[in-house]
Design an enzyme around this catalytic site. Structure first.
Site, short mmCIF file in Angstrom:
data_model
loop_
_atom_site.label_atom_id
_atom_site.label_comp_id
_atom_site.label_asym_id
_atom_site.label_seq_id
_atom_site.Cartn_x
_atom_site.Cartn_y
_atom_site.Cartn_z
N ARG A 1 0.86 -1.19 0.00
CA ARG A 1 0.00 0.00 0.00
C ARG A 1 0.89 1.24 0.00
O ARG A 1 1.95 1.26 0.65
CB ARG A 1 -0.90 0.04 1.24
CG ARG A 1 -2.12 -0.87 1.17
CD ARG A 1 -3.14 -0.41 0.13
NE ARG A 1 -4.33 -1.26 0.10
CZ ARG A 1 -4.54 -2.25 -0.78
NH1 ARG A 1 -3.62 -2.53 -1.70
NH2 ARG A 1 -5.66 -2.95 -0.77
N HIS B 1 -1.43 -0.21 -9.84
CA HIS B 1 -2.16 -1.08 -8.91
C HIS B 1 -2.68 -2.33 -9.64
O HIS B 1 -3.88 -2.65 -9.57
CB HIS B 1 -3.30 -0.33 -8.20
CG HIS B 1 -3.71 -0.97 -6.91
ND1 HIS B 1 -4.09 -0.26 -5.80
CD2 HIS B 1 -3.79 -2.27 -6.53
CE1 HIS B 1 -4.39 -1.09 -4.82
NE2 HIS B 1 -4.20 -2.34 -5.24
N1 LIG Z 1 -1.07 -4.28 -5.15
C1 LIG Z 1 -2.01 -5.18 -5.21
O1 LIG Z 1 -2.52 -5.49 -6.28
C2 LIG Z 1 -2.46 -5.84 -3.95
C3 LIG Z 1 -3.34 -6.92 -4.03
C4 LIG Z 1 -3.73 -7.56 -2.85
C5 LIG Z 1 -3.25 -7.12 -1.63
N2 LIG Z 1 -2.40 -6.06 -1.59
C6 LIG Z 1 -1.86 -5.62 -0.29
O2 LIG Z 1 -1.14 -6.67 0.32
C7 LIG Z 1 -1.36 -6.61 1.73
C8 LIG Z 1 -1.00 -7.92 2.37
O3 LIG Z 1 -1.98 -8.90 2.04
P1 LIG Z 1 -2.01 -10.32 2.80
O4 LIG Z 1 -3.18 -11.04 2.28
O5 LIG Z 1 -0.69 -10.97 2.76
O6 LIG Z 1 -2.29 -9.80 4.29
P2 LIG Z 1 -2.21 -10.63 5.66
O7 LIG Z 1 -2.37 -12.09 5.39
O8 LIG Z 1 -3.11 -9.96 6.61
O9 LIG Z 1 -0.69 -10.43 6.12
C9 LIG Z 1 -0.20 -9.22 6.62
C10 LIG Z 1 1.21 -9.43 7.12
O10 LIG Z 1 1.73 -8.18 7.58
C11 LIG Z 1 2.17 -8.34 8.93
N3 LIG Z 1 1.98 -7.11 9.68
C12 LIG Z 1 0.83 -6.40 9.87
N4 LIG Z 1 1.06 -5.34 10.66
C13 LIG Z 1 2.37 -5.38 10.98
C14 LIG Z 1 3.19 -4.56 11.79
N5 LIG Z 1 2.72 -3.48 12.39
N6 LIG Z 1 4.50 -4.91 11.91
C15 LIG Z 1 4.98 -6.00 11.29
N7 LIG Z 1 4.24 -6.83 10.51
C16 LIG Z 1 2.95 -6.51 10.37
C17 LIG Z 1 1.32 -9.44 9.49
O11 LIG Z 1 1.95 -9.97 10.65
P3 LIG Z 1 1.33 -11.22 11.44
O12 LIG Z 1 1.64 -12.43 10.54
O13 LIG Z 1 2.09 -11.24 12.69
O14 LIG Z 1 -0.13 -10.95 11.56
C18 LIG Z 1 1.26 -10.40 8.31
O15 LIG Z 1 2.42 -11.19 8.25
C19 LIG Z 1 -2.83 -6.23 1.83
O16 LIG Z 1 -3.14 -5.66 3.08
C20 LIG Z 1 -2.96 -5.23 0.71
O17 LIG Z 1 -2.70 -3.95 1.23
C21 LIG Z 1 -2.01 -5.42 -2.71
#
Ligand SMILES: NC(=O)c1ccc[n+]([C@@H]2O[C@H](COP(=O)([O-])OP(=O)(O)OC[C@H]3O[C@@H](n4cnc5c(N)ncnc54)[C@H](OP(=O)(O)O)[C@@H]3O)[C@@H](O)[C@H]2O)c1
Length: 310
Positions: free
Chosen positions: A225, A273
């Site tokens: 993001r 994006h």
């Molecule tokens: N560009 C695009 O096309 C696109 C598409 C889809 C998603 N995204 C982005 O990708 C992000 C990640 O998706 P996901 O499905 O992998 O999310 P997720 O499964 O919720 O994983 C988030 C990860 O970030 C870690 N995290 C969250 N807050 C943190 C902090 N304060 N300090 C350290 N680590 C932290 C979490 O730690 P824990 O494991 O300890 O909970 C987890 O490992 C989404 O939120 C979205 O913004 C982008």
């Protein structure tokens, strides 16, 4: 009969109008799928996406869950009318697409492909890239997407370090967590991939101080993001050579304004994006499974933690 409102926006409707009924039927769910909400009190579940047709969730007094089609929920967690359980999307298709985008852009920088592809003049100066086994890649965020990308990179022999909020184990990946873990992850980040959610705790996580921890000439990829990065600090790090190149898919303002310095910067690649997208067919299976769970009184998959913000 289960009443499901598709409030994820008109453009998505044709694909989901086909994929959702097929997924409901495969689970044996008897569902009436609606596009409008004349009787919001009759709606059992909302299949939602930001910028969809519902902003006020309070009339949906009997809804058992709001099932988001996006992985990111930053536009929903702060909505005071959304008191129903909220799930986010973890989709095999979304994951696959992100692995491909991240792997492709990591390989671009690792192999120095620009030298051969974008440089048009005759060039016979052999520059041999290191093997992946000698390249250190850091993935910040080890969730559904980050862990999948970290494992794909590890399978290519990259030396991968990952960082998350809570301690984790991901096969083939050196896993770190917490504030000390961030510093250790960044000092070795020759290529850094941001796959964190947007929350108050991750706002401008990459700033002048943290960028300064990275090895000189590092590459940054942000498919997470826009607000994870302090734009001015990144521009300064690019100009000083601390960061050799930034490949950015997400921005504080989207579409990225035409006058934003990222567009013209010679060491920034902008993608609009498109790193990955929820795929209707596989995502519909996840939605159907969550409705099956809701009806069976089982816990929902991928429930958002409102306090953590993701
Ligand atoms: N560009 C695009 O096309 C696109 C598409 C889809 C998603 N995204 C982005 O990708 C992000 C990640 O998706 P996901 O499905 O992998 O999310 P997720 O499964 O919720 O994983 C988030 C990860 O970030 C870690 N995290 C969250 N807050 C943190 C902090 N304060 N300090 C350290 N680590 C932290 C979490 O730690 P824990 O494991 O300890 O909970 C987890 O490992 C989404 O939120 C979205 O913004 C982008």
């Amino acid at each position: 009969m289960i009443d499901v409102l598709f409030s994820a926006g008109g453009a998505r409707w044709p694909a989901y109008a086909e994929a959702l009924p097929a997924a409901f039927a495969a689970k044996g769910l008897k569902v009436r799928l609606h596009r409008d909400h004349d009787r919001p009190e009759a709606v059992d579940y909302l299949v939602h996406a930001p910028n969809g047709s519902v902003e006020d969730f309070s009339p949906f007094v009997n809804a058992k869950a709001v099932l988001n089609l996006w992985a990111g929920v930053e536009k929903l967690v702060g909505n005071p009318t959304l008191t129903q359980p909220l799930t986010r999307m973890v989709d095999a298709g979304l994951q696959e697409g992100m692995v491909e985008w991240v792997t492709g852009h990591v390989l671009r920088h690792h192999l120095g492909m620009d030298r051969w592809i974008t440089d048009q003049r005759p060039l016979w100066e052999p520059v041999i890239p290191p093997l992946a086994r000698n390249r250190r890649v850091t993935v910040l965020g080890l969730g559904a997407l980050g862990a999948a990308c970290a494992q794909a990179l590890a399978a290519l022999n990259f030396r991968v370090t990952g960082w998350s909020r809570r301690p984790k184990e991901v096969p083939g990946v050196a896993c770190l967590s917490g504030a000390d873990g961030l510093e250790a992850a960044l000092v070795q980040a020759e290529i850094c991939v941001l796959l964190l959610p947007q929350t108050p705790a991750t706002e401008a996580l990459l700033n002048a101080d943290t960028l300064a921890l990275m090895p000189r000439g590092a590459f940054l990829l942000n498919p997470g993001r826009g607000p994870l990065v302090d734009d001015d600090a990144l521009l300064a790090a690019l100009d000083s050579g601390r960061i050799a190149h930034a490949t950015l898919d997400v921005f504080r303002v989207e579409p990225l304004p035409a006058d934003h310095p990222f567009w013209a910067h010679p060491r920034v690649t902008v993608t609009p994006h498109i790193a990955s997208e929820t795929r209707p067919e596989t995502a519909s299976e996840v939605i159907a499974e969550n409705i099956r769970r809701g009806e069976a009184g089982e816990p929902f998959l991928y429930l958002v933690d409102r306090n953590a913000g993701y």
